[in-house]
Design a protein around this motif. Structure first.
Motif, PDB file in Angstrom:
ATOM      1  N   SER A   4       0.831  -1.207   0.000  1.00 21.74           N
ATOM      2  CA  SER A   4       0.000   0.000   0.000  1.00 21.74           C
ATOM      3  C   SER A   4       0.869   1.262   0.000  1.00 21.74           C
ATOM      4  O   SER A   4       0.500   2.281  -0.589  1.00 21.74           O
ATOM      5  N   LEU A   5       2.035   1.194   0.620  1.00 21.71           N
ATOM      6  CA  LEU A   5       2.956   2.326   0.609  1.00 21.71           C
ATOM      7  C   LEU A   5       3.463   2.579  -0.811  1.00 21.71           C
ATOM      8  O   LEU A   5       3.493   3.718  -1.279  1.00 21.71           O
ATOM      9  N   PHE A   6       3.862   1.506  -1.513  1.00 19.89           N
ATOM     10  CA  PHE A   6       4.312   1.653  -2.894  1.00 19.89           C
ATOM     11  C   PHE A   6       3.179   2.103  -3.812  1.00 19.89           C
ATOM     12  O   PHE A   6       3.396   2.851  -4.762  1.00 19.89           O
ATOM     13  N   SER A   7       1.979   1.635  -3.541  1.00 19.30           N
ATOM     14  CA  SER A   7       0.818   2.048  -4.317  1.00 19.30           C
ATOM     15  C   SER A   7       0.565   3.546  -4.151  1.00 19.30           C
ATOM     16  O   SER A   7       0.321   4.257  -5.125  1.00 19.30           O
ATOM     17  N   ALA A   8       0.641   4.025  -2.926  1.00 24.18           N
ATOM     18  CA  ALA A   8       0.462   5.457  -2.674  1.00 24.18           C
ATOM     19  C   ALA A   8       1.575   6.270  -3.311  1.00 24.18           C
ATOM     20  O   ALA A   8       1.331   7.347  -3.878  1.00 24.18           O
ATOM     21  N   LEU A   9       2.791   5.757  -3.248  1.00 19.79           N
ATOM     22  CA  LEU A   9       3.924   6.438  -3.878  1.00 19.79           C
ATOM     23  C   LEU A   9       3.743   6.494  -5.396  1.00 19.79           C
ATOM     24  O   LEU A   9       4.024   7.513  -6.030  1.00 19.79           O
ATOM     25  N   GLY A  10       3.268   5.413  -5.989  1.00 16.01           N
ATOM     26  CA  GLY A  10       3.000   5.382  -7.432  1.00 16.01           C
ATOM     27  C   GLY A  10       1.939   6.387  -7.837  1.00 16.01           C
ATOM     28  O   GLY A  10       2.069   7.073  -8.851  1.00 16.01           O
ATOM     29  N   ILE A  11       0.880   6.484  -7.041  1.00 13.52           N
ATOM     30  CA  ILE A  11      -0.175   7.461  -7.322  1.00 13.52           C
ATOM     31  C   ILE A  11       0.373   8.883  -7.195  1.00 13.52           C
ATOM     32  O   ILE A  11       0.088   9.744  -8.028  1.00 13.52           O
ATOM     33  N   PHE A  12       1.198   9.114  -6.182  1.00 16.09           N
ATOM     34  CA  PHE A  12       1.796  10.441  -5.995  1.00 16.09           C
ATOM     35  C   PHE A  12       2.692  10.810  -7.178  1.00 16.09           C
ATOM     36  O   PHE A  12       2.643  11.939  -7.678  1.00 16.09           O
ATOM     37  N   ILE A  13       3.496   9.876  -7.651  1.00 15.10           N
ATOM     38  CA  ILE A  13       4.387  10.136  -8.784  1.00 15.10           C
ATOM     39  C   ILE A  13       3.578  10.411 -10.041  1.00 15.10           C
ATOM     40  O   ILE A  13       3.880  11.332 -10.804  1.00 15.10           O
ATOM     41  N   ARG A  14       2.529   9.636 -10.286  1.00 12.54           N
ATOM     42  CA  ARG A  14       1.670   9.874 -11.454  1.00 12.54           C
ATOM     43  C   ARG A  14       1.001  11.237 -11.377  1.00 12.54           C
ATOM     44  O   ARG A  14       0.903  11.942 -12.376  1.00 12.54           O
ATOM     45  N   LEU A  15       0.546  11.617 -10.212  1.00 13.63           N
ATOM     46  CA  LEU A  15      -0.080  12.924 -10.027  1.00 13.63           C
ATOM     47  C   LEU A  15       0.927  14.046 -10.283  1.00 13.63           C
ATOM     48  O   LEU A  15       0.626  15.024 -10.961  1.00 13.63           O
ATOM     49  N   LEU A  16       2.125  13.872  -9.770  1.00 15.73           N
ATOM     50  CA  LEU A  16       3.182  14.861  -9.986  1.00 15.73           C
ATOM     51  C   LEU A  16       3.527  14.984 -11.468  1.00 15.73           C
ATOM     52  O   LEU A  16       3.667  16.093 -11.992  1.00 15.73           O
ATOM     53  N   LEU A  17       3.648  13.875 -12.166  1.00 15.96           N
ATOM     54  CA  LEU A  17       3.936  13.904 -13.602  1.00 15.96           C
ATOM     55  C   LEU A  17       2.800  14.544 -14.392  1.00 15.96           C
ATOM     56  O   LEU A  17       3.042  15.273 -15.360  1.00 15.96           O
TER      57      LEU A  17
END
Length: 155
Positions: A4-17
Motif C-alpha cells: 500500500s505504501l508503494f501504491s500510494a507512492l505510485g499514485i503520488f508520482i503519477r499525479l506529480l507527472l
C-alpha cells in the motif's frame, strides 16, 4: 503494508507527472498565444514575435558562419536566463539574487505574482530585441552587424 505504501507512492508520482505535463502544456499555449500578438516594443511597429524571429533568423543566415554562431549562441544563453532572472528580481527586490544582479533598465519594479507571466513575456521580447537588433560591439566585427528588422506586418 509495504504494498500500500508503494501504491500510494505510485499514485503520488503519477499525479506529480500529470501536474508537470499540464504546466508545460499551459506554458506552450501561453507562448504560442503571446508570440502571435504584436510586440510591445515601439520599434517593432506591430510585428509579432514569430515574424520577428523569422526575419532575424533569415538575416543571420546571410552572415558569415562565425557570426551566425555568435548570434545564435548569445540568443540561446540570454533568452532562457534573463527574463526569468529579471522577473524574479522584480518580484523579490530584497532577495539575495536581487542584491547580486547587475542593474539593468529592463528589470521591472514591483511585480506581483499575478503580473509575472505578462512581465516575463515582455522581458522575452525586450531581451530578444536587445540580442538581435541592438548593436553591441559594431567596431570589433563589423561583418557581424545585423541590419535593423524589416517591420512590415504583412509578411
Amino acid at each position: 503494508m509495504i504494498r500500500s505504501l508503494f501504491s500510494a507512492l505510485g499514485i503520488f508520482i503519477r499525479l506529480l507527472l500529470a501536474i508537470v505535463l499540464i504546466a508545460r502544456l499551459v506554458l506552450v499555449a501561453f507562448v504560442a498565444y503571446r508570440g502571435s500578438q504584436p510586440m510591445q516594443i515601439a520599434d517593432a511597429n506591430g510585428m509579432t514575435y514569430w515574424q520577428f524571429m523569422r526575419e532575424r533568423i533569415g538575416a543571420i543566415r546571410n552572415l558569415p558562419a562565425k557570426c551566425q554562431q555568435m548570434h545564435f549562441t548569445g540568443y540561446l544563453i540570454a533568452v532562457p536566463v534573463y527574463p526569468v532572472l529579471y522577473t524574479y528580481v522584480g518580484m523579490f527586490p530584497d532577495s539575495f539574487l536581487a542584491r547580486h544582479t547587475q542593474p539593468h533598465p529592463a528589470i521591472p519594479k514591483d511585480v506581483r505574482l499575478a503580473d509575472a507571466p505578462a512581465t516575463w513575456w515582455s522581458l522575452v521580447e525586450i531581451v530578444s530585441w536587445d540580442a538581435w537588433v541592438t548593436p553591441h560591439v559594431p567596431q570589433i566585427m563589423p561583418e557581424c552587424n545585423l541590419k535593423p528588422p524589416e517591420t512590415t506586418t504583412t509578411k
